[in-house]
Scaffold this motif. Sequence first.
Motif, PDB file in Angstrom:
ATOM      1  N   GLN A   1       0.791  -1.124   0.052  1.00 32.60           N
ATOM      2  CA  GLN A   1       0.103   0.009   0.027  1.00 32.60           C
ATOM      3  C   GLN A   1       0.847   1.213  -0.082  1.00 32.60           C
ATOM      4  O   GLN A   1       0.349   2.018  -0.583  1.00 32.60           O
ATOM      5  N   GLY A   2       2.012   1.143   0.809  1.00 34.89           N
ATOM      6  CA  GLY A   2       2.891   2.245   0.875  1.00 34.89           C
ATOM      7  C   GLY A   2       3.415   2.681  -0.857  1.00 34.89           C
ATOM      8  O   GLY A   2       3.615   4.023  -0.858  1.00 34.89           O
ATOM      9  N   VAL A   3       3.653   1.758  -1.547  1.00 35.16           N
ATOM     10  CA  VAL A   3       3.789   2.169  -2.931  1.00 35.16           C
ATOM     11  C   VAL A   3       2.735   3.081  -3.588  1.00 35.16           C
ATOM     12  O   VAL A   3       2.972   4.202  -4.141  1.00 35.16           O
ATOM     13  N   TYR A   4       1.410   2.714  -3.544  1.00 34.08           N
ATOM     14  CA  TYR A   4       0.427   3.507  -3.924  1.00 34.08           C
ATOM     15  C   TYR A   4       0.281   4.911  -3.287  1.00 34.08           C
ATOM     16  O   TYR A   4      -0.050   5.740  -4.008  1.00 34.08           O
ATOM     17  N   ASP A   5       0.609   4.831  -1.840  1.00 31.89           N
ATOM     18  CA  ASP A   5       0.308   6.089  -1.289  1.00 31.89           C
ATOM     19  C   ASP A   5       1.227   6.988  -1.654  1.00 31.89           C
ATOM     20  O   ASP A   5       1.039   8.150  -1.941  1.00 31.89           O
ATOM     21  N   THR A   6       2.685   6.490  -1.831  1.00 36.67           N
ATOM     22  CA  THR A   6       3.748   7.482  -2.207  1.00 36.67           C
ATOM     23  C   THR A   6       3.605   8.030  -3.944  1.00 36.67           C
ATOM     24  O   THR A   6       3.598   9.331  -4.038  1.00 36.67           O
ATOM     25  N   LEU A   7       2.963   7.140  -4.507  1.00 37.69           N
ATOM     26  CA  LEU A   7       2.827   7.521  -5.932  1.00 37.69           C
ATOM     27  C   LEU A   7       1.638   8.668  -6.083  1.00 37.69           C
ATOM     28  O   LEU A   7       1.843   9.505  -6.709  1.00 37.69           O
ATOM     29  N   LEU A   8       0.657   8.212  -5.406  1.00 42.46           N
ATOM     30  CA  LEU A   8      -0.426   9.418  -5.193  1.00 42.46           C
ATOM     31  C   LEU A   8       0.111  10.645  -4.938  1.00 42.46           C
ATOM     32  O   LEU A   8      -0.321  11.690  -5.349  1.00 42.46           O
ATOM     33  N   GLU A   9       0.886  10.606  -3.822  1.00 48.88           N
ATOM     34  CA  GLU A   9       1.372  12.048  -3.219  1.00 48.88           C
ATOM     35  C   GLU A   9       2.327  12.730  -4.293  1.00 48.88           C
ATOM     36  O   GLU A   9       2.399  13.828  -4.247  1.00 48.88           O
ATOM     37  N   LEU A  10       3.051  11.706  -4.880  1.00 48.32           N
ATOM     38  CA  LEU A  10       4.128  12.461  -5.937  1.00 48.32           C
ATOM     39  C   LEU A  10       3.152  12.877  -7.018  1.00 48.32           C
ATOM     40  O   LEU A  10       3.438  13.938  -7.432  1.00 48.32           O
ATOM     41  N   ARG A  11       2.186  12.231  -7.507  1.00 51.23           N
ATOM     42  CA  ARG A  11       1.455  12.808  -8.638  1.00 51.23           C
ATOM     43  C   ARG A  11       0.545  14.045  -8.224  1.00 51.23           C
ATOM     44  O   ARG A  11       0.550  14.914  -9.023  1.00 51.23           O
ATOM     45  N   LEU A  12       0.088  14.077  -6.999  1.00 54.18           N
ATOM     46  CA  LEU A  12      -0.534  15.449  -6.437  1.00 54.18           C
ATOM     47  C   LEU A  12       0.483  16.475  -6.491  1.00 54.18           C
ATOM     48  O   LEU A  12       0.002  17.718  -6.537  1.00 54.18           O
ATOM     49  N   GLN A  13       1.445  16.123  -5.927  1.00 52.90           N
ATOM     50  CA  GLN A  13       2.542  17.241  -5.929  1.00 52.90           C
ATOM     51  C   GLN A  13       2.981  17.727  -7.187  1.00 52.90           C
ATOM     52  O   GLN A  13       3.146  18.904  -7.639  1.00 52.90           O
ATOM     53  N   ASN A  14       3.126  16.784  -8.240  1.00 51.13           N
ATOM     54  CA  ASN A  14       3.411  17.446  -9.693  1.00 51.13           C
ATOM     55  C   ASN A  14       2.557  18.053 -10.112  1.00 51.13           C
ATOM     56  O   ASN A  14       2.500  19.138 -10.852  1.00 51.13           O
ATOM     57  N   TRP A  15       1.131  17.704  -9.958  1.00 46.98           N
ATOM     58  CA  TRP A  15      -0.154  18.323 -10.449  1.00 46.98           C
ATOM     59  C   TRP A  15      -0.186  19.920  -9.736  1.00 46.98           C
ATOM     60  O   TRP A  15      -0.508  20.593 -10.468  1.00 46.98           O
ATOM     61  N   ALA A  16       0.150  19.817  -8.572  1.00 46.71           N
ATOM     62  CA  ALA A  16      -0.099  21.162  -7.878  1.00 46.71           C
ATOM     63  C   ALA A  16       1.017  22.320  -8.399  1.00 46.71           C
ATOM     64  O   ALA A  16       0.590  23.491  -8.427  1.00 46.71           O
ATOM     65  N   HIS A  17       2.205  21.923  -8.524  1.00 48.97           N
ATOM     66  CA  HIS A  17       3.122  22.796  -8.979  1.00 48.97           C
ATOM     67  C   HIS A  17       3.297  22.728 -10.500  1.00 48.97           C
ATOM     68  O   HIS A  17       4.135  23.684 -11.317  1.00 48.97           O
ATOM     69  N   GLU A  18       2.664  22.178 -11.361  1.00 51.10           N
ATOM     70  CA  GLU A  18       2.835  22.316 -12.623  1.00 51.10           C
ATOM     71  C   GLU A  18       2.084  23.563 -13.273  1.00 51.10           C
ATOM     72  O   GLU A  18       0.772  23.883 -12.924  1.00 51.10           O
ATOM     73  N   GLN A  19       2.738  24.191 -14.162  1.00 50.54           N
ATOM     74  CA  GLN A  19       2.238  25.364 -14.601  1.00 50.54           C
ATOM     75  C   GLN A  19       1.625  25.286 -16.043  1.00 50.54           C
ATOM     76  O   GLN A  19       0.553  26.053 -16.591  1.00 50.54           O
ATOM     77  N   ASP A  20       1.952  24.351 -16.957  1.00 46.36           N
ATOM     78  CA  ASP A  20       1.587  24.110 -18.054  1.00 46.36           C
ATOM     79  C   ASP A  20       0.252  23.593 -18.004  1.00 46.36           C
ATOM     80  O   ASP A  20      -0.045  22.582 -17.500  1.00 46.36           O
ATOM     81  N   GLU A  21      -0.887  24.111 -18.632  1.00 48.68           N
ATOM     82  CA  GLU A  21      -2.285  23.642 -18.498  1.00 48.68           C
ATOM     83  C   GLU A  21      -2.471  21.958 -19.112  1.00 48.68           C
ATOM     84  O   GLU A  21      -3.185  21.496 -18.619  1.00 48.68           O
ATOM     85  N   GLN A  22      -1.886  21.601 -20.229  1.00 48.92           N
ATOM     86  CA  GLN A  22      -1.818  20.619 -20.684  1.00 48.92           C
ATOM     87  C   GLN A  22      -1.231  19.576 -19.795  1.00 48.92           C
ATOM     88  O   GLN A  22      -1.886  18.421 -19.670  1.00 48.92           O
ATOM     89  N   LEU A  23       0.022  19.780 -19.585  1.00 48.49           N
ATOM     90  CA  LEU A  23       0.670  18.889 -18.415  1.00 48.49           C
ATOM     91  C   LEU A  23      -0.256  18.534 -17.328  1.00 48.49           C
ATOM     92  O   LEU A  23      -0.271  17.477 -16.741  1.00 48.49           O
ATOM     93  N   LYS A  24      -0.745  19.619 -16.796  1.00 47.82           N
ATOM     94  CA  LYS A  24      -1.791  19.700 -15.645  1.00 47.82           C
ATOM     95  C   LYS A  24      -2.624  18.809 -15.635  1.00 47.82           C
ATOM     96  O   LYS A  24      -3.083  18.194 -14.762  1.00 47.82           O
ATOM     97  N   GLU A  25      -3.321  18.959 -16.745  1.00 49.06           N
ATOM     98  CA  GLU A  25      -4.517  18.198 -17.145  1.00 49.06           C
ATOM     99  C   GLU A  25      -4.228  16.607 -17.073  1.00 49.06           C
ATOM    100  O   GLU A  25      -5.000  15.874 -16.703  1.00 49.06           O
TER     101      GLU A  25
END
Length: 933
Positions: A612-636
Motif C-alpha cells: 500500500q505504501g507504494v500506491y500512497d507515495t505514488l499518489l502523493e508524488l502525482r498530486l505534488q507534480n499536479w499542484a506545481h505544474e504550470q503548463d495547462e496541458q501537462l496539468k490536465e
Amino acid sequence: MAAYLQWRRFVFFDRETVREPPGPDGTSAKPFALPPGIAVCDSGRGSLVFGDILCQIWFLPRSLQLSSFQAYKLRVTHLYQLKQHSILVSIGEDEEGINPLVKVWNLEKRDGGNPLCTRIFPAIPGNKPTVVSCLTVHENLNFMAIGFADGSVVLTKGDITRDRHSKTQILHEGSYPVTGLAFRQSGKTTHLFVVTTENIQSYMLSVKDYPHLELDTHGCGLRCSSLSDPSQDLQFIVAGNECVYLYQPDERGPCFAFEGQKLIVHWYRGYLIIVSKDRKTSPKSEFAGNEAQNSDKQVLNIYDLCNKFIAYSSIFDDIVDVLAEWGSLYVLTRDGKIHVLQEKDTQTKLEACKFMLFRKNLFEMAINLAKSHHLDSDGLSEIFRQYGDHLYNKGNHDGAIQQYIRTIGKLEPSYVIRKFLDAQRIHNLTAYLQMLHLQSLANADHTTLLLNCYTKLKDSSKLEEFIKTSESEVHFDVETAIKVLRQAGYYSHAVYLAEKHEHHEWYLKIQLEDIKNYQEALHYIGKLPFEQAESNMKRYGKILMHHVPSETTELLKILCTDYHPSGGNEGPGMLEGKKANSEEFIPVFANNSRELKAFLEHMTEVQADSPQGVYDTLLELRLQNWAHEQDEQLKEKLHNEALTLLKSGRFKTVFDKALVLCQMHSFKDGVLYLYEQGKLFQQIMHYHMQNEQYKKVIEVCELYGDQEACLWEQALGYFARKEENCKEYIAAVLKHIENKNLMPPLLVVQTLAHNSTATLSVIKDYLVNKLQKQSRQIEQDELRIQKYREETTRIRLEIEELKASPKIFQKTKCSICTSALELPSVHFLCGHSFHQHCFESYSESDSECPTCMPENRKVMDMIRAQEQKRDLHDQFQHQLKCSNDGFSVVADYFGRGVFNKLTLITDLPSGKTATTIEAGLQRELLIHTKRST
C-alpha cells in the motif's frame, strides 16, 4: 658404521640385587640364591624359567617362591618359553650318549602335579646323532626350528604340541655349527634367520620349497644373535667381535663398531643388550661352553641404536644370562645371585641427562632421546624452547626461529614475538607468524602483525601468496586481514580478499568509500544472493542513487519483481525468482523524485499487489507534480493520472490518508470521489454548500437522499438560512420531504421561520397536503379501532358462553385421519375430536389438543420470551440510541411487557391455594397478552 667411542653414556637403569622377602621378625633379607647347577634359562608368562644339570626345571614367579619338577633323567640343555602361550619347549637327555629329546609342556594343565607333557620326540637330524646348539619356536605354534653342532637345522611345521598334526624335516645342512635361529613374521610372510660361525642365511617359510638367501659370509658365537622389535623393523642382529650387524630378510642393514668379545646378545624395549669380555679372544674357542669366561669380569652394555648412546653400562662377575620379565631386566650370575636392572621413568631420565646435554649444547640428542622415549608434547616443546634460546643468544636468529616454530601450539606466541620485535628481525618474525597461521593457531592480532610485516618489507609477492591461498587452506582471520590491508592502502588486495571470502560488506565499503567505484559496487550487489543483495541495497542505496541513479533504479526494479543473481550464484532450487518489499526502498529515492516516480509506476504496472505504501507515495508524488505544474496541458494530464490512481481501488483501507493528501493539495475531484466512496454524503453536500452551488446541493440530495434521509433536512435548513431568494430550491426540498414524510410539519414551519424571504405561500401547498393526509389517516385509525372493539366483544361472549353453557361436540370425522369418528374418542373444547388411538399416537400431552398445540406453543413461547427480556434495560437503551425510529423500539418493548407493573405477593389470601392463584395469574397474563397484540 657408527663409532662406539663417540657415543654418550647415561645411567638410565637402577641396579639392585634381588633379596628374599623379610622374615616375620623384621630382620633384613639376605640376597636371593638360585639352586646350584643352573645351565639354561628363559622367561615369559610371569615367571623366570631355569634348567639345571640335575634334570630339574625351575619356575621363579614374582613372589620369589621357587617350584620345580623333574623333566629329564639326566640333564636339561635348552629351554624356550613362548611369550603368548603357556607352552614351554625343552631339550634334554634321559640316557647317556648323544640322544637329545624334545619335550613340549602345557603349563596350564597338570599331570600328577607336574605340567602336562603333550609331545616327546628325538632331536636328531636324520640318523646322525649330534649335539643340539640352539632352539627357537614361532609364537603361532606352527613352526619350531632346532640347530645342531654339525650345521644342520631341523624344522617342525604344523602344531608343535602334537605329533599327529606336525611334520619334521631337515631345512638346512652345512659344515659349520649353527649358533642362532630366529623367526620373523611380517604380515603373512614368515622368515627364518639361520646364523652359523661362518655365515648368515634367510629362509622364506611361507613359500613352497623354502627358498633361501645368504646374507653374509661371517657369523657369530652362541647366544650372540637376536631379533629386534618393530622399532628397528624386526631386523636380525648378529654380534661379532668387531661389529654388530643388522639384517633384513633380503639384505644387510647398518652396522655398529662395538669392540670386545661378545658373549650374550638380547633385545629389550628398543635397547640392544650386549654382554662382552674386555680382553679379546677368538670366538671359535667359545662355542662349546665359553670356559674362558668363567674367571673374567664381564661388561653389560645397554645401547640405544636410534639415538646412538649407551643407556647403561656395568661390570658383573660371570653372567649366566640376561632375562626380561615384569618390565625389568634380570641378570643371573654364576654365584646364584640375581641382579635386577629397573629402567628409570622418562622424566627422571631426561632430568638426569638434560643438564649434561644442555651444558654441552647437545640439543639434537636431547630431542631424539625425548622422542624415542615418547615424551609428551609439552616436554618436547620445552626442549625446543631452550634450544631456540641457546641459538638466539648466540646470534643465530635463523636457527632460533626454526626451533621456536617447533614450539607452536605449546609456547605462548608472545614469548617469541617480543624477542624478534626487539631485535628488529622482521623476516624471522614473518616466518614464525606464517607457520602460526598455517597451523590455524593465530588470532586477529597475529594476522595484523603478519600483514604489517609484509607491508613494511614491501614484499608484495609474499603478501599475495598469503592472501591468495585456496579457501580450504585459509589459516587467518579474513576480516582482520581486510582491515589491515585497507588501513595500509592495499585496496586491491583487500577487495580481492573480501570478494573471495564473501565479506560483502567490506567489499562494498572499500569500493564506495575508498576506491569510489560506484558502478562496480552496483554490479557486485547484482551478483549477490537475494537476501544479501536486499540488505546491501538498503544500506548503500542512497549513495548509489546519488551517483548512478538510473542504474540503481533498474537494479531496484529487478530486486522487487523477479530477482536472479547476475553471476549465476543462486543455489539449487532457486529457479523461481524472489522479490523484495518495494515499499522498504522508497527512502532510497530521497531528493530524486524523477527516479522515484519511474520506480513506483513500474511497480504498480508489473506488480498489481504492490504494498500500500507504494500506491500512497505514488499518489502523493502525482498530486505534488499536479499542484506545481504550470503548463495547462501537462496539468490536465497529471490531473487525470492522479484521479485514475484514486479510482484504481487501492485506497479503500487507507481512505483517511488519501483524503488528507487530496485536501492538502486542493484536489477537488479527488476529494469528492473519496467522499462518495466513503459514503460521506453530508461532506459532499457541505462541500457544495461552502461553494454555494445550490443545484449541486439538490443533486446530492436526489442522488443520496434515499441512503441518508437527513440530507433533505440539512438542505432545507441550509436554504432557510440563506437571505437570497431560494424559493425554487425550498419548494423542491419540501416536495421531497412531503413525499417521503421526512419531517413533522411543525418542524418544517420552525425551520423556515428563520428565512425572511420565505413567505407563507412557499409552504401553503405543503401544509394543505399534509393536513389532508393526516385527516385520512385519522379516519382509517378510527375504523380500525371500531373493528378491534367488535372483535374483542365477540371473543368475550365466547368465553362467557364456554363458562356458562354446555359444549356440544358434533364432529363426525377425526381431525387427524379424517375418517368417521368412532368410539372411543377424545374431544376438546376447541372443537377438535380424535379417535383415541389416533390421539395416543400423535399427541405429546394428554391435556393438549394436537391440532392447536403448535399455535398454543407459539403463544407460550412469546410469553416466556417477554418474561426473559423484561430486565434487558441496557439492550433497550442501546437499541433506542442506534435506531432511526425510536418510537418503534419503545412500542416493541411495551408489547413485550417490559414496562408492566410487577406485583409481589408475600402472603397467600385465605381460602386460595397457591395452585389456584398461579393458574389465575397465567390466565390473566394470557388474556392481557392477546389484548396487547
